[in-house]
Write a protein that holds these residues in place. Sequence first.
Motif, short mmCIF file in Angstrom:
data_model
loop_
_atom_site.label_atom_id
_atom_site.label_comp_id
_atom_site.label_asym_id
_atom_site.label_seq_id
_atom_site.Cartn_x
_atom_site.Cartn_y
_atom_site.Cartn_z
N LEU A 87 31.98 -6.38 -43.99
CA LEU A 87 30.71 -5.83 -44.44
C LEU A 87 29.57 -6.51 -43.69
CD1 LEU A 87 29.08 -4.11 -46.54
CD2 LEU A 87 29.14 -6.13 -48.01
N SER A 88 28.65 -5.73 -43.16
CA SER A 88 27.53 -6.28 -42.38
C SER A 88 26.36 -6.67 -43.28
CB SER A 88 27.03 -5.25 -41.37
OG SER A 88 27.99 -4.99 -40.38
N ALA A 89 25.69 -7.74 -42.88
CA ALA A 89 24.40 -8.11 -43.47
C ALA A 89 23.38 -8.36 -42.37
CB ALA A 89 24.54 -9.36 -44.34
N ASN A 90 23.82 -8.96 -41.25
CA ASN A 90 22.93 -9.27 -40.14
C ASN A 90 22.83 -8.10 -39.16
OD1 ASN A 90 22.18 -12.17 -40.50
ND2 ASN A 90 24.40 -12.42 -40.51
N ALA A 91 21.66 -7.93 -38.60
CA ALA A 91 21.47 -6.98 -37.51
C ALA A 91 21.65 -7.72 -36.19
CB ALA A 91 20.08 -6.36 -37.58
N THR A 92 22.34 -7.11 -35.23
CA THR A 92 22.60 -7.77 -33.95
C THR A 92 22.30 -6.80 -32.81
OG1 THR A 92 24.90 -7.06 -33.83
CG2 THR A 92 24.45 -9.11 -34.99
N LEU A 93 22.26 -7.36 -31.60
CA LEU A 93 22.11 -6.54 -30.41
C LEU A 93 23.34 -5.67 -30.24
CD1 LEU A 93 20.67 -9.22 -27.97
CD2 LEU A 93 19.41 -7.44 -29.17
N ALA A 94 23.20 -4.58 -29.51
CA ALA A 94 24.29 -3.62 -29.35
C ALA A 94 25.47 -4.22 -28.60
CB ALA A 94 23.80 -2.38 -28.64
N ASN A 95 25.22 -5.02 -27.59
CA ASN A 95 26.31 -5.58 -26.80
C ASN A 95 25.83 -6.84 -26.09
OD1 ASN A 95 29.00 -4.64 -26.67
ND2 ASN A 95 28.25 -2.66 -25.92
N THR A 96 26.80 -7.61 -25.64
CA THR A 96 26.51 -8.80 -24.85
C THR A 96 26.76 -8.50 -23.38
OG1 THR A 96 27.12 -11.11 -24.49
CG2 THR A 96 28.86 -9.64 -25.16
N ASN A 97 26.19 -9.28 -22.51
CA ASN A 97 26.39 -9.07 -21.07
C ASN A 97 26.98 -10.29 -20.38
OD1 ASN A 97 25.39 -6.38 -20.72
ND2 ASN A 97 23.34 -7.19 -21.14
N ILE A 98 27.46 -11.26 -21.16
CA ILE A 98 28.04 -12.43 -20.52
C ILE A 98 29.35 -12.06 -19.84
CG2 ILE A 98 26.93 -14.01 -22.12
CD1 ILE A 98 29.61 -14.34 -23.51
N GLY A 99 29.82 -12.90 -18.95
CA GLY A 99 31.03 -12.61 -18.20
C GLY A 99 30.85 -11.42 -17.29
N ASN A 100 29.68 -11.32 -16.64
CA ASN A 100 29.38 -10.22 -15.73
C ASN A 100 29.50 -8.86 -16.42
OD1 ASN A 100 28.98 -11.96 -13.50
ND2 ASN A 100 31.20 -12.11 -13.23
N GLY A 101 29.21 -8.85 -17.71
CA GLY A 101 29.24 -7.60 -18.45
C GLY A 101 30.60 -7.19 -18.95
N TYR A 102 31.64 -7.94 -18.58
CA TYR A 102 33.00 -7.51 -18.93
C TYR A 102 33.22 -7.52 -20.45
CZ TYR A 102 37.96 -7.42 -19.67
OH TYR A 102 39.20 -7.08 -20.13
N ILE A 103 32.79 -8.59 -21.12
CA ILE A 103 33.04 -8.69 -22.55
C ILE A 103 32.39 -7.53 -23.29
CG2 ILE A 103 32.77 -10.13 -24.60
CD1 ILE A 103 34.73 -11.21 -22.56
N GLY A 472 20.10 -6.64 -41.69
CA GLY A 472 18.96 -7.44 -41.27
C GLY A 472 18.20 -7.87 -42.50
N ARG A 473 17.64 -6.92 -43.21
CA ARG A 473 16.96 -7.24 -44.47
C ARG A 473 17.97 -7.60 -45.56
NH1 ARG A 473 13.42 -2.36 -46.09
NH2 ARG A 473 13.30 -3.63 -47.99
N ARG A 474 19.19 -7.02 -45.47
CA ARG A 474 20.18 -7.31 -46.50
C ARG A 474 20.70 -8.74 -46.42
NH1 ARG A 474 25.21 -3.91 -46.17
NH2 ARG A 474 23.71 -2.25 -45.78
N ARG A 475 20.44 -9.42 -45.31
CA ARG A 475 20.87 -10.83 -45.20
C ARG A 475 20.21 -11.70 -46.26
NH1 ARG A 475 22.68 -14.86 -45.75
NH2 ARG A 475 23.48 -16.40 -44.27
N LYS A 476 19.11 -11.23 -46.83
CA LYS A 476 18.46 -11.95 -47.92
C LYS A 476 19.35 -12.02 -49.15
CE LYS A 476 14.45 -11.44 -51.02
NZ LYS A 476 13.25 -10.61 -51.32
#
Length: 501
Positions: A87-103, A472-476
């Motif tokens: 179950l999500s509470a935090n809002a996050t970025l859509a994707n990461t770009n580390i590892g030359n974008g592979y991950i 995001g707000r639900r993290r409260k």
Amino acid sequence: MSFTSLLSQMMREPQDKPDSAWDLNVSFDLQCSPGKKTNKNKNANTNMNKNAEICEFEICPGSQIQSSEKIMSRSNSSFSCLSGAALSANATLANTNIGNGYIGEGILPGLDSPKSFKRLSSSPSLSRLDLQPSSSQSSMSTENEPAEPGKSGSAPTRLESYHFLNGSDVQLAGGAAGEDRVQAVCSEENGWVFCGVYDGFNGRDAADFLAGTFYDKIALSLQMLEWHMKQEVEEKMKVFGIDEGESYRDGVLKSLTYALGQAEKDFMYMVEQEMENRPDLVSIGSSVLAMLLHGLDLYILNLGDSRAVLASNCNGYLKATQLTEIHSVDNEAECKRVIDDHPDDPMPIHGGRLKGKLKLTRALGVGYLKKSKLNNMLMGILRVRNLISPPYVYTNPFTTYHRVTEDDLFVVLGSDGLFDLFSNEDVVGLVHQFVQDHPFGEPAKFLIEQLVSKVAELSGLTVEELLRIPVGRRRKYHDDVTVIVIILGNKQRMSAASTSL
């Protein structure tokens, strides 16, 4: 109405519940027992509730049974069902770009929206991920790298077998919930299961990296262990009188630790390559909880504050045994260790946090509390002003081995979001009662439902009102929550234990 009364009422009879509360839209749902195969609610993921942000999966050995011989061979497995929910509470970025974008581009889209377990025919990250192996800083395993530092010889160059992580019937599932990542890899044919819970913080990159690579690092480390034991076991038996079984179990735990060390080195290498463009990476980290079950051998590794709890029948009473340590400032032993390790720092812990920043004392990543040069990449209040004697956060995990017995009922793996609201005894009691009442139900999903119900009651909200609050707000109100439940042995054992604690 009290939470206990509410729970009792829910257990007695079905409720007319709003869709946003309890229709969690299972991504896939496989229910089975030896000799019986079902596949209910196949289209449950077609109306995914985006508000609830639920990832849910379940698998039971034998779901692909095609003959009576396979039924007989798999019915002796030490686990009969595995379910998971997040179950999500935090809002996050859509994707990461580390590892030359592979991950971000090669692995995670499939994990973010899991539809079902998928076949894992080969090692995806070892065959496709290239972390600049020519660099002396990168610690990715190479052709001549031994299983342990200091060993000599030519190690195997690729994963021809995983010892007990081998077989043609290997399946993988995973999911994302806010900054949590979860994965399960199992072989019905060979009777083993690997589970990982990665509770990220300050961002999702470290948890993403673990979800994409940690299983493969463990598989490679175990293959190296097997290779070295084949070379040395006869000599060990003659000279030291070491029991082969005990030696191998110790070796598996060391292999898990080694794999985590490799993951830490590789992730930190990526951070250092990317930090000028993304200085925020130096503050990103993750707890690590991994379980490997093979036959009756249960191995646990943890780093951080996620937990593994074993439920057992103890003379007719239900017993909860925590199989992990809590690596945070809430653990007095961890606080003492930090203070003793930094005698020249008058305030290694203040405000209830390490250097006033982090509650965890052990975690993967979080480089700014491990290296001064990474701390210096941060600006303003994000930087630690008096980083006198780093590292302050450690990467040495806790590991343990348990031999499964007839009295062991199930294991619950969970991120700290679960245990913020439920004690170990609460968790095993809820699962035990649910499995007794619903032997083919989904205990991980049920735990999430109970947590949402309790959060809503404590907050003075209805469940529907709570789930309408955007992530995001639900993290409260609650943290990201990840749960995996592994039912051990025959489910019928469950009826022998009392719910009294």
